[in-house]
Scaffold this active site. Structure first.
Site, PDB file in Angstrom:
ATOM      1  N   CYS A 241      -3.338   2.007  -6.604  1.00  0.00           N
ATOM      2  CA  CYS A 241      -1.856   1.980  -6.664  1.00  0.00           C
ATOM      3  C   CYS A 241      -1.144   1.009  -4.859  1.00  0.00           C
ATOM      4  O   CYS A 241      -0.286  -0.184  -5.358  1.00  0.00           O
ATOM      5  CB  CYS A 241      -1.559   3.197  -5.242  1.00  0.00           C
ATOM      6  SG  CYS A 241      -1.715   4.607  -6.881  1.00  0.00           S
TER       7      CYS A 241
ATOM      8  N   VAL B  94       0.940  -1.826  -5.766  1.00  0.00           N
ATOM      9  CA  VAL B  94       3.079  -1.863  -5.490  1.00  0.00           C
ATOM     10  C   VAL B  94       2.975  -3.458  -4.677  1.00  0.00           C
ATOM     11  O   VAL B  94       4.236  -4.231  -4.702  1.00  0.00           O
ATOM     12  CB  VAL B  94       2.937  -0.970  -4.454  1.00  0.00           C
ATOM     13  CG1 VAL B  94       4.234  -1.125  -3.814  1.00  0.00           C
ATOM     14  CG2 VAL B  94       3.224   0.192  -5.221  1.00  0.00           C
TER      15      VAL B  94
HETATM   16  S1  SF4 Z   1      -3.390   5.158  -3.739  1.00  0.00           S
HETATM   17 FE1  SF4 Z   1      -3.649   5.469  -6.039  1.00  0.00          FE
HETATM   18  S2  SF4 Z   1      -6.001   4.477  -6.730  1.00  0.00           S
HETATM   19 FE2  SF4 Z   1      -5.741   5.369  -3.997  1.00  0.00          FE
HETATM   20  S3  SF4 Z   1      -6.225   7.734  -4.982  1.00  0.00           S
HETATM   21 FE3  SF4 Z   1      -4.404   7.894  -5.022  1.00  0.00          FE
HETATM   22  S4  SF4 Z   1      -4.010   7.886  -6.825  1.00  0.00           S
HETATM   23 FE4  SF4 Z   1      -6.216   6.499  -7.092  1.00  0.00          FE
END
Ligand code: SF4
Length: 457
Positions: A106, A110
């Site tokens: 994520c 981003v």
């Molecule tokens: S930040 Fe995103 S990629 Fe990382 S564990 Fe949480 S949902 Fe999964």
């Protein structure tokens, strides 16, 4: 834990409670482990990588290796290019993989890190040494699910590696979907039984179900080699198993290398396995031999022997879309009634296909994508079922409602065996029947009146 679930249904739009899915990089990491000599790399913070590794380790009961770009506050603000370039240097120097498969998280999504450009620069400046390879897949977890992540990484294998040389090879590609190592092994066994040359990618058999030898190998024997994935561009055809996990990669291979693709469902149950065997036979010209006919015949016999116990049983299923679609078909073949069928993964194809399967035999069925276990539990409180099938997290519902429970899908954290006993193919169907009949009869043994408690079925 779920005793507080209420029977009263409230319309929810944004909130998910116990979603029936997990995040994209887990699927990408699992797919990458199906390449021989590959180090999966998580481009993000350490926490994501630790969680994904531990989840896979708990499911497969094997140590899962992966590296991370170890984002700090600085990389979160200025981007992760320096981290990834340094990571390539360290990984190839210390762990010496043949290939690194990068997936994003994520955070790096981003920020908008441009991974192809970082890979290109790393090749130019020698951070990726000559003869070594890096591929990447974008796997933002705020869309899709672990199945999407798996699919994206398999597509990356095709995009980066598969090539057409102009010489067609006598081999059929199989993209097996997000299934267990045991399932991949079973698919290979069926192809071998028919003497069909196959290239299967990814292939996690002999990677996550290897023997205990006393010697640690960072890169186990198994996995599709880079050379095999390259050669997929010269194959006669591709059989893609499961719309959600395999379709995109097969379609990409078709348009990139002109390899025709057959899009099938996972070979779970008798009809789907028949279609898989027919596709293998028609592409390769191989005969279906007596050994496979015998396996099929045994399954038909078992289905007929146990028909009285399965007929009309109401079943709730939660899981990944490809698995739920194929399993639902099998339950209909057994004349069971899959009344509640949910998946956490998004995708309209799920509901469309499920309606095609169930509108005739089970018109009252409730079908939902992007669903959660909380709502499934509520449905079960209002109109109970005889059997629940799902991953480990279903056990809370099963205990609360005293419903027989079969663990199926991903993840299974509290049992073992799923790595070894397939659910695909005719033998996989036998395994599933065995699990279902055992939990149904165990409940009967526990609760029936004494005059019914006999040592015969
Ligand atoms: S930040 Fe995103 S990629 Fe990382 S564990 Fe949480 S949902 Fe999964």
């Amino acid at each position: 834990m779920l005793n507080g679930t209420t029977a009263e249904l409230v319309e929810r739009k944004a909130l998910r409670i116990n979603p029936a899915k997990t995040c994209q990089p887990i699927g990408a990491m699992y797919a990458a482990l199906g390449i021989h000599g590959c180090m999966p790399h998580s481009h993000g913070s350490q926490g994501c990588c630790s969680y994904h590794r531990s989840h896979l380790t708990r499911h497969f009961k094997e140590p899962v290796m992966a590296t991370t770009s170890s984002f700090t506050e600085g990389s979160s603000v200025f981007g992760g290019m320096a981290n990834l370039t340094q990571a390539f240097k360290n990984i190839f120097t210390i762990y010496n993989p043949e290939i690194v498969a990068v997936h994003t998280t994520c955070l790096s999504e981003v920020i908008g890190d441009d991974i192809p450009t970082i890979i290109k620069k790393s090749i130019e400046d020698g951070s990726i040494p000559a003869g070594k390879i890096a591929i990447h897949a974008n796997t933002p977890s705020f869309v899709g699910s672990h199945v999407t992540g798996f699919s994206n990484m398999v597509m990356a294998m095709v995009n980066y590696l598969s090539e057409k040389t102009g010489t067609t090879l006598n081999q059929v590609n199989i993209i097996p979907g997000f299934v267990e190592p045991a399932d991949m092994r079973e698919i290979k066994r069926l192809a071998k039984e028919m003497a069909v040359n196959i290239v299967m990618f990814p292939d996690t058999s002999n990677v996550l179900d290897g023997p205990l030898t006393g010697q640690y190998k960072m890169y186990p024997e198994g996995g599709a080699t880079v050379a095999q994935i390259k050669s997929a561009g010269d194959s006669i055809a591709t059989i893609a198993l499961g719309h959600f996990a395999s379709h995109v990669a097969a379609a990409t291979l078709e348009s990139k290398c002109n390899v025709p693709a057959a899009f099938l469902e996972l070979p779970i149950g008798i009809g789907s396995t028949d279609r898989f065997i027919s596709a293998l036979s028609s592409y390769s010209g191989a005969e279906v031999g007596p050994a496979i006919e015998l396996e099929r015949g045994r399954l038909v016999d078992l289905m007929s022997d146990l028909h009285q116990y399965f007929h009309g049983k109401r079943v709730a299923i939660a899981g990944d879309p490809d698995q739920v679609i194929a399993l639902t078909q099998f339950l209909v073949e057994l004349e069971m009634k899959p009344v509640y069928c949910i998946t956490g993964s998004p995708g309209n194809q799920f509901e469309k296909r499920m309606h095609e399967i169930l509108d005739g035999p089970v018109p009252e069925a409730k079908i939902k994508q992007t669903a959660d276990l909380f709502e499934l539990h509520q449905w079960m409180k209002n109109e109970p079922v005889d059997l629940l099938i799902g991953n480990t997290y279903g056990k809370h519902i099963a205990r609360t409602e005293n419903v027989p429970f079969v663990r199926f899908g991903f993840p299974i954290l509290d049992r073992t065996g799923h790595r070894f006993f397939p659910t695909v193919g005719y033998m996989g169907a036998v395994n599933l029947i065995n699990q279902m009949i055992n939990v149904l009869l165990d409940k009967k043994d526990r609760e029936c009146d004494e005059e019914w408690f006999e040592l015969v079925q």
